[in-house]
Design an enzyme around this catalytic site. Structure first.
Site, PDB file in Angstrom:
ATOM      1  N   GLY B 326      41.363  42.758  42.647  1.00 48.28           N
ATOM      2  CA  GLY B 326      40.230  41.887  42.304  1.00 48.28           C
ATOM      3  C   GLY B 326      38.962  42.399  43.207  1.00 48.28           C
ATOM      4  O   GLY B 326      38.773  43.660  43.337  1.00 48.28           O
ATOM      5  N   SER B 327      38.016  41.437  43.754  1.00 56.75           N
ATOM      6  CA  SER B 327      36.817  41.810  44.402  1.00 56.75           C
ATOM      7  C   SER B 327      36.934  42.682  45.289  1.00 56.75           C
ATOM      8  O   SER B 327      35.921  43.362  45.798  1.00 56.75           O
ATOM      9  CB  SER B 327      35.720  40.805  44.588  1.00 56.75           C
ATOM     10  OG  SER B 327      35.967  40.060  43.432  1.00 56.75           O
ATOM     11  N   THR B 328      38.078  42.674  46.199  1.00 58.03           N
ATOM     12  CA  THR B 328      38.301  43.544  47.333  1.00 58.03           C
ATOM     13  C   THR B 328      37.955  44.992  46.797  1.00 58.03           C
ATOM     14  O   THR B 328      37.757  46.072  47.777  1.00 58.03           O
ATOM     15  CB  THR B 328      39.552  43.408  47.965  1.00 58.03           C
ATOM     16  OG1 THR B 328      40.708  43.845  47.052  1.00 58.03           O
ATOM     17  CG2 THR B 328      39.713  42.074  48.424  1.00 58.03           C
ATOM     18  N   PHE B 329      38.216  45.493  45.741  1.00 52.93           N
ATOM     19  CA  PHE B 329      38.100  46.729  45.079  1.00 52.93           C
ATOM     20  C   PHE B 329      36.500  47.124  45.004  1.00 52.93           C
ATOM     21  O   PHE B 329      36.236  48.124  44.836  1.00 52.93           O
ATOM     22  CB  PHE B 329      38.849  46.638  43.649  1.00 52.93           C
ATOM     23  CG  PHE B 329      38.807  48.057  42.879  1.00 52.93           C
ATOM     24  CD1 PHE B 329      39.915  49.108  43.794  1.00 52.93           C
ATOM     25  CD2 PHE B 329      37.998  48.647  42.199  1.00 52.93           C
ATOM     26  CE1 PHE B 329      40.206  50.633  43.194  1.00 52.93           C
ATOM     27  CE2 PHE B 329      38.223  49.893  41.571  1.00 52.93           C
ATOM     28  CZ  PHE B 329      39.279  50.761  42.152  1.00 52.93           C
TER      29      PHE B 329
END
Lengths: 379, 648
Positions: B326-329
């Site tokens: 998700g957005s941690t990427f």
């Protein structure tokens, strides 16, 4: 009137006879028995009970019997030969009907203080009877068919009874010893050739009978023969005895593993280590030196017997002595062959060493006859 | 009967002749016997001696003591503790039934055990010992010992059994041991004889299994003399085995227990690694299980409970579970673009709430859009459109390569079971695996850590540590073997532009410390401990156009297994990073809501090496945090008490 009587003046009388005992022979017998005590002490794990002590007591009794027999003139024994044979025969028949079954065979009669094995008695009385027979029979009749048939029956009747018990070892011993006496008595070569041919035929017949309803010997005896022929085919079953016995013998090496150090016997890998297989314990603990020494003593005993026989002046003394020597020889030869894997396991004890009462008493009584022949020899 | 002397003479000569002949034959036979004796006893003596020794000597293996496992401070994680069993020697017992009934009045005996023992007795010789009861308590064994005179043939025996004093907290790290199974043996080419000892235990899962080689040790042996029936007569000699190596892990037991407790009943995983040397300080997966159950032989009911639980307690989600990051990427996409020089940190992208990519609309999570967004804002507010735009400029292969550089899509070699390699897809991969061309839409999805992208919590922690340190941090679990320090891999610089890294880190700092950051509510206010983070919420379902038109269904209204995964990665202190943390809560909903508070709590616990002061928390949180700390402390005490009882 006895044929010896005119010489009797020159034979020792009274207690002086004891001096005329064949002392070297007596000593040899005692040393063999001594080896026996030692080994029985060892296989019991260093204990006089349960085997060494009773064996020693029986040996003492046996020695007494031997001396008593030795002191009685040899012609007395000749005269009662037929009676002794008949008594043995009756006892053998009695075993048929009242015997105690031990080890899968009817061999003993319980007579209170000990268990009597009539087949043991028969080994000696048969020799006595045959010797007396040839002593009586004029020499020129020796090889005539009728006069050959008579002793053959004398041999075959007890042999048959013993075989029925069943005790293959003793039957072979009886036939061999009886045949030996006949041979010594001068029966013609041709008869023996015929018998040997017949024996080969019989063995073939025995093998042919296997599995049929006229089977001549027991299954276990067949198995023992199989095992003898190839012990490796069943190393944990029937072949176990022979394999373990050879291991014990071989592991003894030149000088043995030491008194009471034989692992095969101490750890029970050896079967019947106090009776039929006692030689393996000796060979394991004292090695080739121990085994060869015992064999040498046995041979010396035979030599003494033959010497006594040849020195004797009457046929009975000679024949009975030689007959006993043959019996004695057969005992240790068959036993040793058996434990060394040269013969099937037939259940013949090592004379004077294996634990057992009847055999020892009878053997010593027999040597009493040899001694008697020696003492009462005309000098 | 009188015979004439001549005839006597003749017969006597004949007898002498034949006697000598027979005598000679006998002598020859005796010679044959002597020769045979010589052959057996002299020529073949060695061979027969060997056979006699083989008969006599039995070799019994002595199992070695298994190596023990400790945490970085020497706290025991796996120990050998004496276990007691009761054996019976039927021969000494006399009346076996009587003795067993006496024994059953003293201690509880399982009827199955007794039955099995009786069956065993019937099969084996009477002098061989048979186990009547295994794994019995100290109290019961004392009763047996005290009453020994009244119990002929019964002996209490002591052996070693594996105990995991930390119980649930380390089930996934350390794993467990169990008796060697036929399946285990079938997998080995030539199994060591020691494995055939009944009840011998080997590592089945986790570290116990991965380092079985060093933990097992070398078997000793004793030589015993046996008789023909197999009875042991005496011991001849013995050679003690070598105990297995003691192992020290980088994990901190206290921290690990806290993390495990903090994850609570969620289906979640958390990893804390050192930003400087890669030491794994905690690696937890929840729910967990008691590994001691497996050592004793787990009951069918217990095992079914574990396997049928939808939260999958047996799986080690920290290394084995892979999730769309998700957005941690987004840091990866940002760094890929910055390194290519395709954007500057201050360049802006306009976010109307969606981006049209080859005829398909890719939505931002904020339907109304973020307006003009620069890099810092894009991280802080987690704008998706900004990254769609970036990704279309950079291309998937560059993004995928950057992901690999940061530790995603590559397998980190840890001594744990089923370590997953995750996936950072590129064109070649899709062609190879799916036989399809890479689509532009795939790139858009990948840019925000969705689509094919998969990472384990461990990989996310490594990624965060690498961003924080700018160096090639590799996780390390094994600290030392028998006191000898195990070298970790040298953390070389990643070779990324420090300015770019600083830009991304500053964005992450804003996430946590800017009032408008997604992680602002889970910030740390202690000046020297402030952290930088990034939230992630990864979809496990496709939102259809129809649903979007009707209004996206809120997570709370969905069944559990279709809710979004909540993720949070962070490092702290911002100025001098010491720890990197990643938290994944399966189907937890929003990352900032479900995962960030956990990440903050475990980070503080790691930074302070124990319960942090309330002053580190924002004012508004303190009363809630205080209550939470007290609750966890109560639970810890309770755990320790019951844990103590379990081991008795």
């Amino acid at each position: 009137m006895s044929y010896l009587e005119h010489h009797a003046k020159s034979t020792p009388t009274g207690l002086r006879k004891i001096l005329y005992l064949n002392w070297p022979l007596t000593l040899l017998l005692a040393s063999v028995a001594g080896v026996g005590f030692l080994m029985l002490y060892s296989v019991a794990g260093g204990s006089f009970s349960p085997w060494a002590e009773p064996q020693a007591k029986r040996f003492a009794l046996g020695m007494a019997v031997m001396i008593v027999v030795a002191l009685v003139p040899i012609w007395f024994w000749r005269n009662i030969s037929a009676l002794a044979y008949l008594v043995s025969l009756v006892l053998l028949l009695a075993v048929e009907f009242f015997g105690t079954v031990g080890m899968g065979a009817q061999r003993w009669i319980d007579i209170g203080f000990m268990r009597l094995q009539p087949s043991e008695l028969m080994k000696i009385t048969l020799v006595m009877l045959l010797a007396a027979y040839y002593d009586w029979l004029p020499a020129e009749k020796t090889s005539r068919p009728f006069w050959v048939l008579v002793p053959v029956l004398m041999i075959l009747i007890p042999t048959f009874l013993v075989l029925k018990q069943p005790d293959l070892g003793t039957s072979i011993l009886l036939m061999a010893a009886g045949g030996g006496v006949m041979f010594l008595a001068g029966v013609h070569w041709a008869y023996f050739a015929a018998v040997i041919t017949a024996a080969v035929g019989l063995v073939t017949a025995v093998f042919q009978s296997r599995g049929t309803d006229w089977q001549l010997i027991k299954d276990y005896q067949f198995r023992r023969i199989d095992t003898f022929l190839d012990p490796s085919q069943d190393p944990l079953g029937a072949g176990y005895h022979i394999t373990q016995s050879k291991i014990a013998l071989g592991s003894g090496g030149w000088s043995g593993r030491g008194f009471m150090q034989g692992t095969q016997s101490r750890l029970n890998f050896l079967p019947e280590k106090h009776t039929d297989f006692i030689f393996t314990t000796l060979a394991e603990e004292f090695g080739f030196i121990g085994g060869f020494t015992l064999l040498s003593i046995y041979v010396l005993i035979i030599v003494f017997c033959v010497a006594t026989a040849l020195a004797a002046r009457d046929r009975f003394s000679s024949l009975v002595t030689l007959g006993i020597a043959i019996t004695f020889f057969l005992f240790f030869a068959v036993n040793m062959s058996m434990v060394m894997g040269l013969a099937p396991v037939v259940g013949v004890p090592l004379p004077l060493v294996s634990y057992g009462g009847s055999a020892m008493l009878v053997l010593l009584a027999a040597f009493g006859l040899v001694q008697s022949a020696n003492i009462h020899r005309p000098r | 009967m009188r015979r004439n002397p001549k005839e006597l003479e003749f017969t006597h000569r004949k007898l002498t002749r034949r006697a000598l002949l027979l005598g000679g034959l006998q002598l020859a036979f005796a010679g044959g016997l002597a020769a045979r004796m010589r052959y057996l006893q002299v020529d073949q003596a060695d061979q027969f001696r060997l056979l006699a020794e083989e008969n006599r000597i039995n070799i019994r293996l002595l199992p070695p003591a298994r190596g023990e496992i400790f945490d970085r401070n020497g706290v025991a994680l796996a120990q050998n503790s004496p276990s007691y069993r009761v054996i019976i020697v039927p021969e000494d017992a006399g009346d076996v039934g009587e003795v067993i009934s006496k024994l059953s009045r003293l201690i509880p005996l399982e009827p199955e055990d007794v039955e099995r023992a009786l069956a065993e007795m019937r099969r084996s010789p009477p002098f061989l010992p048979v186990t009547l009861a295994d794994q019995i308590g100290w109290e019961d064994i004392s009763k047996v010992a005290v009453n020994a005179p009244a119990l002929p043939g019964i002996t209490p025996e002591v052996g070693l059994t594996r105990v995991y004093p930390q119980s649930q907290a380390f089930a996934h790290v350390v794993g467990y041991v169990g008796p060697v199974s036929d399946y285990d043996l079938s997998k080995m080419e030539s199994p060591e004889p020691i494995l055939r000892i009944p009840r011998f235990q080997i590592g089945k899962v986790g570290f116990e299994s991965k380092r079985e080689d060093a933990l097992r040790g070398k078997a000793g042996a004793k030589r015993v003399e046996v008789n023909a029936t197999g009875r042991v007569m005496r011991e001849l000699d013995r050679r003690e085995g070598e105990p297995g190596a003691d192992m020290q892990l980088t994990v901190d037991a206290e921290l690990q227990s806290y993390v495990q407790a903090r994850l609570g009943t969620e289906s979640a995983a958390a990893v804390i690694i050192d930003c400087q040397d890669g030491d794994v300080h905690a690696i937890a997966s929840s729910p967990s299980f008691d590994p001691n159950l497996f050592v004793r032989g787990i009951s069918v009911a217990d095992y079914r409970m574990l396997t049928e639980d939808p939260y999958r307690p047996l799986a080690n989600k920290a290394v084995q579970g892979t999730y769309p990051p998700g957005s941690t990427f987004k840091m990866v996409t940002a760094l890929a673009a910055l390194e290519e020089g395709l954007i500057g940190p201050d360049e802006t992208v306009y976010c109307p709430g969606y981006l049209e990519v080859s005829g398909r609309r890719f939505h931002c999570w904020k339907r109304a859009g973020h307006g003009h967004v620069d890099l810092n804002t894009s991280l802080k507010q987690s704008c998706d459109v900004y990254y769609y735009d970036l990704a279309l400029k950079v291309g998937i292969d560059k993004i995928s390569a950057m992901a690999n550089r940061l530790g995603l899509g590559v397998r980190h070699d840890l001594p744990m079971s089923a370590v997953a390699s995750g996936l950072a897809p590129n064109r070649e991969w899709k062609q190879r695996v799916h036989g399809q061309d890479w689509l532009i839409g795939d790139t858009a999805n990948a840019s925000i850590g969705q689509g094919y992208m998969l990472a384990s919590p461990m990989q996310l922690a490594v990624m965060t540590a690498r961003i924080a340190s700018g160096r090639n941090i590799n996780p390390r679990l094994l600290k030392s073997i028998d006191g000898i320090e195990q070298a970790g891999s040298a953390a070389e610089p990643l070779g990324l532009n420090e300015n770019n890294l600083r830009t991304v880190r500053r964005g992450m700092f804003s996430v946590s410390n800017d009032r408008r950051g997604t992680g602002y509510r889970s910030r740390i206010i202690a000046e020297d401990m402030r952290m930088a983070g990034k939230s992630g919420t990864s979809q496990v379902r496709n939102i259809t156009a129809a649903e979007r038109a009707a209004g996206v269904i809120r997570n709370e209204d969905l069944p559990w297994e279709r809710r979004d995964h909540a993720l949070y990665v962070c490092f702290a202190p911002f100025d001098n990073p010491r720890f990197a943390v990643s938290v994944v809560v399966e189907h937890g909903g929003g990352g900032s809501k479900a995962a960030a508070p956990i990440a903050r709590d475990v980070m503080l616990q790691a930074l302070y090496g124990g319960t942090p002061p309330l002053a580190a928390y924002p004012k508004g949180d303190r009363s809630r945090i205080k209550a939470q700390q007290e609750r966890l402390e109560r639970e810890r005490i309770k755990r320790e008490e019951t844990g103590g009882n379990d081991r008795a």
